[in-house]
Motif scaffolding. Sequence first.
Motif, short mmCIF file in Angstrom:
data_model
loop_
_atom_site.label_atom_id
_atom_site.label_comp_id
_atom_site.label_asym_id
_atom_site.label_seq_id
_atom_site.Cartn_x
_atom_site.Cartn_y
_atom_site.Cartn_z
N LEU A 59 62.07 43.86 29.83
CA LEU A 59 62.39 45.13 30.48
C LEU A 59 61.36 46.20 30.14
O LEU A 59 60.90 46.95 31.01
CB LEU A 59 63.79 45.59 30.07
N VAL A 60 60.98 46.28 28.87
CA VAL A 60 59.99 47.28 28.45
C VAL A 60 58.64 47.03 29.14
O VAL A 60 57.97 47.98 29.58
CB VAL A 60 59.82 47.26 26.92
N LEU A 61 58.26 45.77 29.27
CA LEU A 61 57.01 45.47 29.98
C LEU A 61 57.06 45.96 31.42
O LEU A 61 56.10 46.54 31.94
CB LEU A 61 56.76 43.96 29.97
N GLY A 62 58.20 45.72 32.08
CA GLY A 62 58.33 46.17 33.46
C GLY A 62 58.30 47.67 33.60
O GLY A 62 57.67 48.22 34.52
N LEU A 63 58.95 48.37 32.68
CA LEU A 63 59.00 49.83 32.75
C LEU A 63 57.67 50.47 32.37
O LEU A 63 57.37 51.58 32.82
CB LEU A 63 60.10 50.35 31.81
N GLY A 75 53.95 44.02 38.41
CA GLY A 75 54.26 44.68 39.67
C GLY A 75 55.56 44.21 40.28
O GLY A 75 56.22 43.29 39.78
N LEU A 76 55.94 44.84 41.38
CA LEU A 76 57.21 44.50 42.02
C LEU A 76 57.24 43.05 42.50
O LEU A 76 58.28 42.40 42.44
CB LEU A 76 57.46 45.44 43.21
N HIS A 77 56.10 42.56 42.97
CA HIS A 77 56.08 41.16 43.42
C HIS A 77 56.37 40.22 42.26
O HIS A 77 57.14 39.26 42.39
CB HIS A 77 54.72 40.83 44.04
N LEU A 407 64.11 43.14 35.64
CA LEU A 407 65.06 44.25 35.66
C LEU A 407 64.48 45.60 36.05
O LEU A 407 65.19 46.44 36.59
CB LEU A 407 65.74 44.37 34.29
N ALA A 408 63.22 45.84 35.76
CA ALA A 408 62.66 47.18 35.98
C ALA A 408 62.80 47.63 37.43
O ALA A 408 62.98 48.82 37.70
CB ALA A 408 61.20 47.21 35.55
N LYS A 409 62.77 46.69 38.37
CA LYS A 409 62.89 47.05 39.78
C LYS A 409 64.27 47.63 40.12
O LYS A 409 64.43 48.30 41.14
CB LYS A 409 62.63 45.83 40.65
#
Length: 447
Positions: A59-63, A75-77, A407-409
Amino acid sequence: MRTEVQPAKAALNVGSVVQVFALALVIAALSEWLGPLPISLGIGKVVLLPMIWALLIGLVLGLSRKRLPGPLQLGLHSQNLAAAVLSCALFLFIAKLGLLVGGSLPKLAEVGWGLVLQELGNLVGCVALGMPVALLLGIKREAIGATFSIGREPGLAIIGERFGMDSPEGRGVLAEYITGTLIGAIFISLLAGFVSSLNIFHPLALGMGAGVGSGSMTAAAVGAIAAQHPEMSDQIATFAAAANLIATTVGTYLTLFISLPLALHAYRWLEPILGRQRRQAVVEQAVDLSAAKDEEQAQVPTLGLGMRLACWVLVGAMVLIGNRIGHGVPVMDALPGVLLIIAAVLVGDLIYVGTRRVLPAVCWISFIAMAMTFPLTPYAAEVAALTGKVNFLAMITPMLTFAGLSLAKDIPAFRRLGWRIVVVSLLANAGVFLAATLIAQTFVHTL
């Protein structure tokens, strides 16, 4: 951003595939190396297991993607690819649980209708705990959608068909869905671990309560309970798998014919008492949430059979590495067991497609896996011995790694939810687990 939106049927980006699996491998291995972290909370404790580390790191990586170097920018993809891989990879966990159940079917038969009765806890608990609080917080008819079930895909379909997703009930179930998707696994893991540490309920009752009908939430709860009772980990997983299978198969019909009518009656009865003088809380308009959810779903790629098989093999490799780091089992010793698990998933998936998807894939995979270790099946003991070298906790960590990466999306949609509906959604999930556990406790002494 609009430039990052990928169509559902677009070809998979090889770079994203490599990135997602490489990050997942590193995160899962690091999480297993970090190991569990017990935290004392007075009369009880919670344990931050490797699967929770994996979810949080992802999650932290995505955010943080805009502040990270190129290879780490998720990225979102890539996030949507991780979501697709998660759905696919969960089949491996389902197969592992099925293998545990098959050898224990004679013992499960002793429980009989008890397993079905504890499913009533899944139906009643969410309404009993969530509805009064929702009304006290000023939530109106959204409370029906948010508290009649744990709000997974069948719940969305039931509410959508009955009321429409642009209705207050639709807003409620969608809020529950988003809340469960984003923080459901973390919440149920901490709750199950804490309740287990109190030593109020029998571990097998807790295991049955963990079978809530959601793969990721069941995995998280089982892992937390097993960490508190390692000597009974396989039995806990077995009873959780049986309860989860019942929730997956007949739970939808029980939700439609029992839980939803119960929620409607509870609202009509309690709203004049608890909600009449409350100022109505504002829940974000369904058009915004629905649009966000539809846009998100449109981006999740569809994985063909070849890609699904590749996912199972790659996730299997992650399981082998985690099994070695976290549980000390040599890779070559566990390899035959992982291959058997993949075989069970492949056969079940092929039957699912061949039967035109009449039954959910998890049912076929569970049936195949159970048959492989059923005592009357040839070589069942050998299969059980080989797959027994694969610790089911080592299988959960890769699953929640992909969950974390995806999860970040969901954060933008989550931010649009009022805090009240989030609290109610979490209480509904807690009610499902606690009520099912309480019912299971009444007959677990017969085992």
